[in-house]
Design a protein around this motif. Structure first.
Motif, PDB file in Angstrom:
ATOM      1  N   PRO A  28      10.972  -0.151  13.577  1.00  0.00           N
ATOM      2  CA  PRO A  28       9.888   0.430  14.379  1.00  0.00           C
ATOM      3  C   PRO A  28       8.634  -0.450  14.218  1.00  0.00           C
ATOM      4  O   PRO A  28       8.405  -0.988  13.131  1.00  0.00           O
ATOM      5  CB  PRO A  28       9.666   1.802  13.735  1.00  0.00           C
ATOM      6  CG  PRO A  28      10.912   2.084  12.965  1.00  0.00           C
ATOM      7  CD  PRO A  28      11.509   0.772  12.588  1.00  0.00           C
ATOM      8  N   THR A  83      -6.339   3.560   5.884  1.00  0.00           N
ATOM      9  CA  THR A  83      -5.451   4.684   6.189  1.00  0.00           C
ATOM     10  C   THR A  83      -4.236   4.158   6.954  1.00  0.00           C
ATOM     11  O   THR A  83      -4.052   2.944   7.037  1.00  0.00           O
ATOM     12  CB  THR A  83      -6.211   5.778   6.984  1.00  0.00           C
ATOM     13  OG1 THR A  83      -5.365   6.915   7.101  1.00  0.00           O
ATOM     14  CG2 THR A  83      -6.623   5.290   8.382  1.00  0.00           C
ATOM     15  N   PHE A  84      -3.404   5.060   7.480  1.00  0.00           N
ATOM     16  CA  PHE A  84      -2.258   4.622   8.284  1.00  0.00           C
ATOM     17  C   PHE A  84      -2.737   4.175   9.650  1.00  0.00           C
ATOM     18  O   PHE A  84      -3.364   4.949  10.368  1.00  0.00           O
ATOM     19  CB  PHE A  84      -1.258   5.765   8.471  1.00  0.00           C
ATOM     20  CG  PHE A  84      -0.709   6.304   7.187  1.00  0.00           C
ATOM     21  CD1 PHE A  84       0.273   5.611   6.499  1.00  0.00           C
ATOM     22  CD2 PHE A  84      -1.184   7.494   6.659  1.00  0.00           C
ATOM     23  CE1 PHE A  84       0.782   6.106   5.306  1.00  0.00           C
ATOM     24  CE2 PHE A  84      -0.679   7.994   5.470  1.00  0.00           C
ATOM     25  CZ  PHE A  84       0.304   7.301   4.787  1.00  0.00           C
ATOM     26  N   LEU A  87       2.508  -1.486   2.049  1.00  0.00           N
ATOM     27  CA  LEU A  87       1.578  -0.410   2.404  1.00  0.00           C
ATOM     28  C   LEU A  87       0.248  -0.513   1.646  1.00  0.00           C
ATOM     29  O   LEU A  87      -0.798  -0.130   2.177  1.00  0.00           O
ATOM     30  CB  LEU A  87       2.230   0.959   2.152  1.00  0.00           C
ATOM     31  CG  LEU A  87       1.497   2.167   2.719  1.00  0.00           C
ATOM     32  CD1 LEU A  87       1.417   2.129   4.245  1.00  0.00           C
ATOM     33  CD2 LEU A  87       2.188   3.468   2.286  1.00  0.00           C
ATOM     34  N   ARG A 127      12.145   3.084   3.310  1.00  0.00           N
ATOM     35  CA  ARG A 127      10.677   3.224   3.330  1.00  0.00           C
ATOM     36  C   ARG A 127      10.052   2.464   2.178  1.00  0.00           C
ATOM     37  O   ARG A 127       9.051   1.768   2.341  1.00  0.00           O
ATOM     38  CB  ARG A 127      10.291   4.691   3.149  1.00  0.00           C
ATOM     39  CG  ARG A 127      10.240   5.509   4.394  1.00  0.00           C
ATOM     40  CD  ARG A 127       9.737   6.917   4.064  1.00  0.00           C
ATOM     41  NE  ARG A 127       8.285   7.005   4.175  1.00  0.00           N
ATOM     42  CZ  ARG A 127       7.644   7.689   5.120  1.00  0.00           C
ATOM     43  NH1 ARG A 127       8.326   8.344   6.024  1.00  0.00           N
ATOM     44  NH2 ARG A 127       6.336   7.728   5.157  1.00  0.00           N
ATOM     45  N   PHE A 130      -3.233  -0.473   3.526  1.00  0.00           N
ATOM     46  CA  PHE A 130      -4.339   0.448   3.229  1.00  0.00           C
ATOM     47  C   PHE A 130      -5.624  -0.304   2.882  1.00  0.00           C
ATOM     48  O   PHE A 130      -6.709   0.151   3.214  1.00  0.00           O
ATOM     49  CB  PHE A 130      -3.954   1.409   2.088  1.00  0.00           C
ATOM     50  CG  PHE A 130      -3.626   2.791   2.588  1.00  0.00           C
ATOM     51  CD1 PHE A 130      -2.552   2.984   3.441  1.00  0.00           C
ATOM     52  CD2 PHE A 130      -4.393   3.891   2.230  1.00  0.00           C
ATOM     53  CE1 PHE A 130      -2.253   4.253   3.918  1.00  0.00           C
ATOM     54  CE2 PHE A 130      -4.098   5.161   2.707  1.00  0.00           C
ATOM     55  CZ  PHE A 130      -3.032   5.348   3.548  1.00  0.00           C
ATOM     56  N   ILE A 155      -1.289   3.468  12.872  1.00  0.00           N
ATOM     57  CA  ILE A 155      -0.016   3.568  13.611  1.00  0.00           C
ATOM     58  C   ILE A 155      -0.033   2.751  14.896  1.00  0.00           C
ATOM     59  O   ILE A 155       0.967   2.172  15.289  1.00  0.00           O
ATOM     60  CB  ILE A 155       0.294   5.051  13.912  1.00  0.00           C
ATOM     61  CG1 ILE A 155       0.700   5.757  12.621  1.00  0.00           C
ATOM     62  CG2 ILE A 155       1.354   5.208  14.971  1.00  0.00           C
ATOM     63  CD1 ILE A 155       2.172   5.772  12.332  1.00  0.00           C
ATOM     64  N   ASN A 207       7.362  -0.504   2.206  1.00  0.00           N
ATOM     65  CA  ASN A 207       6.079  -0.244   1.542  1.00  0.00           C
ATOM     66  C   ASN A 207       5.741  -1.279   0.485  1.00  0.00           C
ATOM     67  O   ASN A 207       4.576  -1.549   0.218  1.00  0.00           O
ATOM     68  CB  ASN A 207       6.078   1.143   0.899  1.00  0.00           C
ATOM     69  CG  ASN A 207       5.910   2.248   1.918  1.00  0.00           C
ATOM     70  OD1 ASN A 207       5.489   2.005   3.038  1.00  0.00           O
ATOM     71  ND2 ASN A 207       6.244   3.469   1.542  1.00  0.00           N
ATOM     72  N   PHE A 232       5.570   0.038  13.726  1.00  0.00           N
ATOM     73  CA  PHE A 232       4.666   0.336  12.616  1.00  0.00           C
ATOM     74  C   PHE A 232       5.194  -0.260  11.306  1.00  0.00           C
ATOM     75  O   PHE A 232       4.455  -0.814  10.503  1.00  0.00           O
ATOM     76  CB  PHE A 232       4.456   1.850  12.472  1.00  0.00           C
ATOM     77  CG  PHE A 232       3.667   2.222  11.248  1.00  0.00           C
ATOM     78  CD1 PHE A 232       2.332   1.847  11.128  1.00  0.00           C
ATOM     79  CD2 PHE A 232       4.252   2.935  10.208  1.00  0.00           C
ATOM     80  CE1 PHE A 232       1.602   2.175   9.994  1.00  0.00           C
ATOM     81  CE2 PHE A 232       3.524   3.264   9.076  1.00  0.00           C
ATOM     82  CZ  PHE A 232       2.190   2.882   8.970  1.00  0.00           C
ATOM     83  N   MET A 233       6.499  -0.175  11.098  1.00  0.00           N
ATOM     84  CA  MET A 233       7.079  -0.702   9.860  1.00  0.00           C
ATOM     85  C   MET A 233       6.980  -2.230   9.832  1.00  0.00           C
ATOM     86  O   MET A 233       6.727  -2.825   8.785  1.00  0.00           O
ATOM     87  CB  MET A 233       8.527  -0.242   9.717  1.00  0.00           C
ATOM     88  CG  MET A 233       8.624   1.246   9.493  1.00  0.00           C
ATOM     89  SD  MET A 233      10.309   1.771   9.111  1.00  0.00           S
ATOM     90  CE  MET A 233      10.120   2.397   7.452  1.00  0.00           C
TER      91      MET A 233
END
Ligand code: SF4
Lengths: 422, 166
Positions: B141, B162-163, B153, B94, B157, B165, B98, B143-144
């Motif tokens: 995935p 925000t996230f 990340l 992660r 942002f 997805i 990020n 999103f990643m």
């Protein structure tokens, strides 16, 4: 189809029907950062153009890893944390308050059914209270501070059923070391571990924290337990003064799907020791007994709780630590420190030769408070024995229960605590 | 996203203390300083040897241990272009995404130090140009992949607030 504890908590907090491998964005009940991770989170918060921390009284910064500050550079980072917390109105736990993973539960920030992230890998500790709690990095923390949310890949679960009762002289630390040895350091990667069975039910909540704490050492995202009467009583006793915390007990469905179910009868378990330099390099006490040690450490977020100190003091009371052993004790929090004094435990430990240091991480992560010399052997109640973990890559770290550490401190060599409990 | 780099090989269970020792990470936010100590307990000369874009290649459970984001940041600041491993510990995985450090999960057994590699992230394949072999990559995935494409990340942002997805 039934759900695991992880699926249930993530469903409730995301408002979706969350199943293993789904990606969800969920509302967080609490967010935490410590002094090794918060400074970078504050920087990421700024890079994200964050203005305000969402619901700042449900977020804490903790100075515990290098506390009090041993160096100018660290002092500057601590200063950054204090100013940020103050400006944002966040909860701040400063030097001497304790180690983050004791404080978050102890101060009532977490309870059954909570969803928590912490910028520290051992955030999984709170799973002992039936909370889904997981460690993240600094950038994730920054995003969570801004939004109050986090994205999760819903994990599959690995269920450990522990039957029987642990014998005398064998503790929850021995049990979790044994389980890690069985499944190995990456045996539960990406998964949530669920621990159940009468051996778990018989443990105190203090003892259960030790097991949940080390879920990450098998790669797990969370280490979950059910909430029984002991947990509910513990949570009542540690309620936040603000009265926050609408907790809701979460039990797995009987027909929930697990990646694997592993059953063990623990009634014949012996004291366990993790040998250098891997947590899953686990041996029974007989195999390592007699190995000379120069330093013994009692404390950390794994085993610095009142029960741990009490067990060690029970062995050490009226005896002297071996003259060639340095014995370092770090109570996990100020509250534990005070309770241990009220019971006379600290006095017994100090008389036996202990050097008691500030509540917090102590020497666990090698920033201060007892960095070993080249070639030295350390026995510790901590959760990691990686090369260099305690600040010297030429030292050797053995991990064991508070009883084994106390017995070894007396003997000057790794020793079976059962011989001292007679 | 296609990445090309030269392999530096390590074993399994490379933990975050090996990537950047705790004794350095508490001292400073200066990532160049941290980068000069990256991987030093495993290979004292690594920080000197690594060229911009080079790949770190490892076995199972890369990045196990602590949640320190200084680990991917030190690798990035040392010039590492991607980490290839048989599997990753989840917090490191992660954190890498990020912070914008590409992570490639694939069979790394046949790769030797110095091999020229080409990772095709969308195509899901790793080409070993030196040996003329190909290995499938475990897909990220979506999103990643999106976060990585945004540059991490923080950039994600800045873009969405925000996230995002979907
Ligand atoms: S006591 Fe050790 S393992 Fe626990 S939070 Fe502190 S440094 Fe990490």
């Amino acid at each position: 189809m039934g759900k695991t504890i992880a699926e249930k908590i993530l469903s409730r907090k995301s408002g979706q029907d969350a199943r293993a491998n789904d990606l969800v964005v969920a509302d967080l009940d609490f967010r935490m950062g410590q002094d090794g991770t918060s400074p970078l989170a504050i920087r990421a918060f700024e890079e994200m153009r964050g203005k305000r921390v969402f619901d700042p009284q449900r977020a804490a910064l903790v100075i515990d890893h290098s506390a009090p500050s041993p160096l100018e550079g660290v002092s500057a980072l601590h200063h950054l944390m204090r100013s940020f917390a103050k400006e944002q109105g966040m909860i701040m736990y400063d030097i001497g308050d304790g180690v983050c993973h004791q404080l978050v539960p102890e101060k009532g920030h977490v309870g059954p059914g909570s969803l928590v992230i912490g910028a520290d890998s051992h955030t999984c500790t709170y799973g002992a209270l039936n909370a889904f709690a997981t460690g993240v990095g600094s950038t994730d923390l920054a995003a969570a501070l801004i939004s109050g949310k986090m994205w999760f890949k819903v994990p599959e679960s690995l269920r450990f059923v522990c039957r029987g009762r642990l014998p005398a002289g064998v503790y929850s630390k021995d049990l979790i070391l044994f389980l890690i040895g069985q499944v190995t350091a990456d045996g539960a990667t990406y998964m949530a571990a669920e621990y159940t069975g009468e051996a778990i039910g018989a443990l105190s909540v203090d003892a259960r924290f030790t097991i949940a704490n080390m879920a990450i050492e098998m790669g797990a995202k969370a280490g979950l337990m059910e909430a029984d009467d002991k947990v509910l009583a513990w949570v009542r006793e540690h309620r936040a003064p603000s009265g926050r915390g609408n907790f809701e007990v979460v039990s797995p469905d009987p027909e929930a799907a697990y990646a694997r179910v592993l059953e063990y009868d623990v009634s014949g378990l012996e004291p366990q020791v993790a040998k250098p330099h891997r947590v899953d390099n686990v041996a029974s006490i007989g195999e390592v007994a007699g190995t000379a040690i120069q330093q013994a450490v009692l404390g950390t977020c794994t085993n610095g709780r009142l029960e741990d100190l009490r067990i060690a003091a029970g062995i050490l009371k009226g005896r002297r630590v071996h003259p060639e052993v340095r014995f370092i004790v770090a109570p996990a929090s100020r509250r534990i420190y005070l309770e241990a004094m009220d019971e006379g435990i600290i006095q017994d430990l100090v008389r036996s030769g202990a050097a008691v240091v500030t509540p917090g991480c102590g020497p666990c992560v090698g920033t201060h408070n007892g960095v070993p010399a080249d070639g030295e052997n350390v026995i510790s109640t901590a959760n990691r024995n990686f090369k260099g973990r305690m600040g010297n890559s030429k030292a050797f770290i053995y991990l064991a229960s508070p009883a084994t550490v106390a017995a070894s401190a007396l003997a000057g060599a790794i020793a079976d605590p059962r011989e001292y409990l007679k | 996203m296609k990445l090309k780099g030269r392999a530096h090989c390590f074993g399994g269970d490379v933990n975050t203390d090996y990537i950047i020792s705790g004794k350095y990470k508490f001292k400073t936010l200066d990532m160049k300083e941290l980068a000069s100590h990256v991987m030093e307990d495993l290979d004292p000369d690594f920080a000197k040897k690594v060229q911009p874009g080079d790949f770190v290649v490892a076995g199972r459970n890369f990045g196990c241990g602590s949640s320190r984001e200084q680990a991917p940041l030190a690798l990035l600041n040392a010039g590492v272009g991607a980490v290839l491993a048989a599997s990753f510990a989840r917090i490191f995985y992660r954190n890498a995404i990020n912070t914008g450090l590409p992570v490639v999960e694939c069979d790394t057994a046949g790769i030797s130090a110095g091999d020229e590699l080409l990772a095709d992230m969308e195509g899901g394949v790793l080409r070993n140009l030196t040996r003329g072999t190909e290995t499938p990559i475990k897909p990220l995935p979506p999103f990643m992949l999106k976060v990585l494409g945004d540059g991490g990340l923080a950039a994600h942002f800045r873009k969405y607030g925000t996230f995002n997805i979907d």
